[in-house]
Write an enzyme that holds these catalytic residues in place. Structure first.
Site, PDB file in Angstrom:
ATOM      1  N   ASP A  40       0.816  -1.225   0.000  1.00 39.21           N
ATOM      2  CA  ASP A  40       0.000   0.000   0.000  1.00 39.21           C
ATOM      3  C   ASP A  40       0.845   1.269   0.000  1.00 39.21           C
ATOM      4  O   ASP A  40       0.442   2.303   0.532  1.00 39.21           O
ATOM      5  CB  ASP A  40      -0.953   0.028   1.219  1.00 39.21           C
ATOM      6  CG  ASP A  40      -1.780  -1.221   1.312  1.00 39.21           C
ATOM      7  OD1 ASP A  40      -2.249  -1.681   0.266  1.00 39.21           O
ATOM      8  OD2 ASP A  40      -1.958  -1.740   2.426  1.00 39.21           O
TER       9      ASP A  40
ATOM     10  N   GLN B 259       2.189  -5.931  -3.106  1.00 40.49           N
ATOM     11  CA  GLN B 259       2.548  -5.952  -1.669  1.00 40.49           C
ATOM     12  C   GLN B 259       3.880  -5.211  -1.465  1.00 40.49           C
ATOM     13  O   GLN B 259       4.134  -4.253  -2.188  1.00 40.49           O
ATOM     14  CB  GLN B 259       2.600  -7.402  -1.144  1.00 40.49           C
ATOM     15  CG  GLN B 259       1.237  -8.064  -1.017  1.00 40.49           C
ATOM     16  CD  GLN B 259       0.756  -8.743  -2.287  1.00 40.49           C
ATOM     17  OE1 GLN B 259       1.519  -9.381  -2.972  1.00 40.49           O
ATOM     18  NE2 GLN B 259      -0.527  -8.614  -2.599  1.00 40.49           N
TER      19      GLN B 259
ATOM     20  N   GLY C  25      -4.208  -4.301  -4.308  1.00 38.03           N
ATOM     21  CA  GLY C  25      -5.154  -3.278  -4.753  1.00 38.03           C
ATOM     22  C   GLY C  25      -4.367  -2.035  -5.109  1.00 38.03           C
ATOM     23  O   GLY C  25      -3.822  -1.369  -4.241  1.00 38.03           O
ATOM     24  N   HIS C  26      -4.227  -1.766  -6.397  1.00 36.13           N
ATOM     25  CA  HIS C  26      -3.457  -0.606  -6.837  1.00 36.13           C
ATOM     26  C   HIS C  26      -4.404   0.450  -7.383  1.00 36.13           C
ATOM     27  O   HIS C  26      -5.071   0.246  -8.388  1.00 36.13           O
ATOM     28  CB  HIS C  26      -2.429  -1.017  -7.906  1.00 36.13           C
ATOM     29  CG  HIS C  26      -1.385  -1.953  -7.384  1.00 36.13           C
ATOM     30  ND1 HIS C  26      -0.587  -2.723  -8.179  1.00 36.13           N
ATOM     31  CD2 HIS C  26      -1.006  -2.228  -6.117  1.00 36.13           C
ATOM     32  CE1 HIS C  26       0.237  -3.437  -7.426  1.00 36.13           C
ATOM     33  NE2 HIS C  26      -0.006  -3.154  -6.168  1.00 36.13           N
TER      34      HIS C  26
ATOM     35  N   LYS D  61       2.080   2.306  -4.990  1.00 33.75           N
ATOM     36  CA  LYS D  61       2.746   1.816  -6.207  1.00 33.75           C
ATOM     37  C   LYS D  61       1.913   2.065  -7.450  1.00 33.75           C
ATOM     38  O   LYS D  61       2.443   2.378  -8.508  1.00 33.75           O
ATOM     39  CB  LYS D  61       3.026   0.307  -6.088  1.00 33.75           C
ATOM     40  CG  LYS D  61       4.042  -0.047  -5.031  1.00 33.75           C
ATOM     41  CD  LYS D  61       4.288  -1.541  -4.982  1.00 33.75           C
ATOM     42  CE  LYS D  61       3.105  -2.345  -4.502  1.00 33.75           C
ATOM     43  NZ  LYS D  61       2.712  -2.111  -3.116  1.00 33.75           N
TER      44      LYS D  61
HETATM   45  P1  IMP Z   1      -2.677 -12.779   1.937  1.00 31.68           P
HETATM   46  O1  IMP Z   1      -1.768 -12.210   0.914  1.00 31.68           O
HETATM   47  O2  IMP Z   1      -4.125 -12.572   1.642  1.00 31.68           O
HETATM   48  O3  IMP Z   1      -2.337 -14.205   2.262  1.00 31.68           O
HETATM   49  O4  IMP Z   1      -2.401 -11.963   3.308  1.00 31.68           O
HETATM   50  C1  IMP Z   1      -1.173 -12.072   4.014  1.00 31.68           C
HETATM   51  C2  IMP Z   1      -0.789 -10.728   4.627  1.00 31.68           C
HETATM   52  O5  IMP Z   1      -0.435  -9.837   3.579  1.00 31.68           O
HETATM   53  C3  IMP Z   1      -1.893 -10.027   5.416  1.00 31.68           C
HETATM   54  O6  IMP Z   1      -1.300  -9.303   6.473  1.00 31.68           O
HETATM   55  C4  IMP Z   1      -2.484  -9.058   4.410  1.00 31.68           C
HETATM   56  O7  IMP Z   1      -3.103  -7.963   5.034  1.00 31.68           O
HETATM   57  C5  IMP Z   1      -1.228  -8.644   3.683  1.00 31.68           C
HETATM   58  N1  IMP Z   1      -1.477  -8.180   2.315  1.00 31.68           N
HETATM   59  C6  IMP Z   1      -1.743  -8.934   1.223  1.00 31.68           C
HETATM   60  N2  IMP Z   1      -1.891  -8.168   0.145  1.00 31.68           N
HETATM   61  C7  IMP Z   1      -1.704  -6.905   0.544  1.00 31.68           C
HETATM   62  C8  IMP Z   1      -1.677  -5.642  -0.136  1.00 31.68           C
HETATM   63  O8  IMP Z   1      -1.854  -5.536  -1.352  1.00 31.68           O
HETATM   64  N3  IMP Z   1      -1.437  -4.563   0.646  1.00 31.68           N
HETATM   65  C9  IMP Z   1      -1.198  -4.648   1.973  1.00 31.68           C
HETATM   66  N4  IMP Z   1      -1.190  -5.783   2.644  1.00 31.68           N
HETATM   67  C10 IMP Z   1      -1.439  -6.910   1.935  1.00 31.68           C
END
Ligand code: IMP
Length: 424
Positions: free
Chosen positions: A12, A221, A39-40, A15
């Site tokens: 977040d 991420q 989510g971009h 990007k």
């Molecule tokens: P997962 O990717 O859904 O397995 O989540 C694993 C961890 O990564 C959690 O803490 C999510 O909140 C975090 N996470 C996954 N995708 C994002 C993102 O795009 N932005 C911020 N945190 C993310």
């Protein structure tokens, strides 16, 4: 020039906006890891567009986007996003390519993600999209790839997977089974719609490079959520650092010219896990509201804190960043004093790197350096020299702490509220 843009915090970082600006100079945009957990957000012509799976530079007409083999794809989410993009006038048929080696997310992955989260001793706070369980199948060599989905062997592969997952659902969670026939019909429908977009990713990129096309790899991420280099186990399941671009797209490291890390002028994190510079409640509310810090994918409120130079320096190191882009500087506009974390303290011990042990990082207290705020608006600035002196000082200090130059500064959500710095 081939460029990788990566998140240098916990995701977040903004990007989407940075990639949108930089993709003007690119021909092909590539996602190489993660899935629709990302989510971009891009704001173009006053309208907001949130990308989850499709590379976020595609709002520029004429660009081509590849979803690489390292990505896990939920076909329903992808088709929904393609539809939204088409409604914006983008020629999706021409613009969106999908690697035949990317793995497919099925509803059982999502169910297992949610069940694992609700029964696990220490929650991770996943997005519940089935990302982790899909990567588990990939590593277990039972996953189904896009090429399989569109091929003749799909019914048998699905039958095996559904049978195995139903055994798991019943034995571990006493959950009802999933219907193979329903899934087969649903995913055959998806296959028909996705098939025209499928390419062999590495070959597609090799040919593009032979034609001197410029590639921009979009990390999702951030480094601190990377499966290896993040705050394990509170991480996502993919390689969110620059190295992931090579394995996740099928290009050699020697094809990469530059790596840009993206940092927010402060720090945020969604989900569980250590976060040394996290604000107390008053500042948390203030920054969360001003920065609109709510997840673009799940809507969850983001945890907010001061800029952590230890975390960002770690990200610069593991990514080999040539420069960083700093976003959301404007969110700090009305701060009286701004803190930067320059180290950690654990009892009498001082640490200057992110420890591998999440429990130790949880215990660590930040060592802060204080700088005066600028208390004026930065949203109209169109160059470094137009920023208030205290903002310039803050950015210069970040550069010194990170050891790399700042190449781009963003001071608002609109496309125009960003400017390049120096020779970049
Ligand atoms: P997962 O990717 O859904 O397995 O989540 C694993 C961890 O990564 C959690 O803490 C999510 O909140 C975090 N996470 C996954 N995708 C994002 C993102 O795009 N932005 C911020 N945190 C993310």
């Amino acid at each position: 020039m081939n460029l990788i843009v990566v998140g240098a915090q916990w995701g977040d970082e903004g990007k989407g906006k940075v990639i949108d600006v930089l993709s003007e100079d690119a021909d092909i945009l590539i996602r190489y890891q993660g899935g629709h957990n990302a989510g971009h957000t891009v704001i173009a012509d006053g309208e907001e567009f949130v990308f989850h799976l499709i590379p976020s530079g595609l709002l520029h007409p004429g660009k081509v986007g590849l979803i690489g083999n390292g990505v896990v794809i939920d076909p329903a989410a992808l088709l929904e996003e393609m539809g939204r993009l088409e409604a914006r006038g983008i020629d999706v048929k021409r613009a969106v390519k999908i690697s035949d080696q990317a793995h497919v997310i099925f509803p059982y992955h999502k169910r297992l993600d949610l069940l694992e989260e609700s029964t696990r001793a220490g929650r991770i706070g996943t997005t519940g999209r089935g990302i982790g369980p899909c990567y588990v199948d990939k590593a277990a060599r039972s996953g189904i790839r896009i090429g399989d989905l569109c091929g003749d062997g799909f019914p048998e592969l699905l039958r095996r997977n559904v049978a195995e997952k139903n055994r798991l659902l019943r034995a571990l969670y006493s959950e009802p089974p999933m219907s193979y026939e329903e899934l087969l019909a649903q995913y055959r429908g998806y296959a028909k719609r996705l098939a025209p977009h499928v390419v062999h990713g590495p070959r597609f990129l090799r040919e593009a490079m032979a034609q001197k096309k410029r590639l921009l790899f979009e990390g999702a991420q951030g480094a601190l959520l990377d499966i290896d280099h993040g705050t394990y186990p509170y991480v996502t399941s993919s390689s969110a650092t620059a190295g992931g671009a090579c394995t996740g797209a099928g290009i050699p490291p020697t094809a990469i010219d530059r790596v840009i890390g993206v940092v927010k002028a402060y720090t945020t994190r969604v989900g569980e896990g250590p976060f040394p510079t996290e604000f107390s409640s008053e500042l948390m509310e203030r920054i969360r509201t001003k920065g609109k810090e709510f997840g673009a994918t799940t809507g969850r409120p983001r945890r907010c804190g001061w800029f952590d130079a230890v975390v960002a320096r770690h990200a610069v190191d593991v990514n080999g960043c040539d420069a960083v882009a700093v976003t959301k500087l404007d969110v700090l506009d009305d701060m009286e004093t701004i803190q930067i974390c320059v180290g950690y303290r654990d009892g009498s011990r001082t640490l200057d790197d992110v420890p591998a042990d999440a429990a130790l990082l949880e215990r660590c207290r930040p060592v802060y350096e204080s700088l005066p705020g600028w208390r004026s608006e930065t949203g109209e600035a169109s160059g470094f020299d137009e920023l208030p002196a205290a903002a310039q000082r803050y950015l210069k200090r970040l550069e010194a702490l990170l050891g790399v130059p700042i190449c781009l500064i963003s001071t608002g959500s609109k496309r125009e509220q960003a400017f390049k710095v120096g020779c970049w």
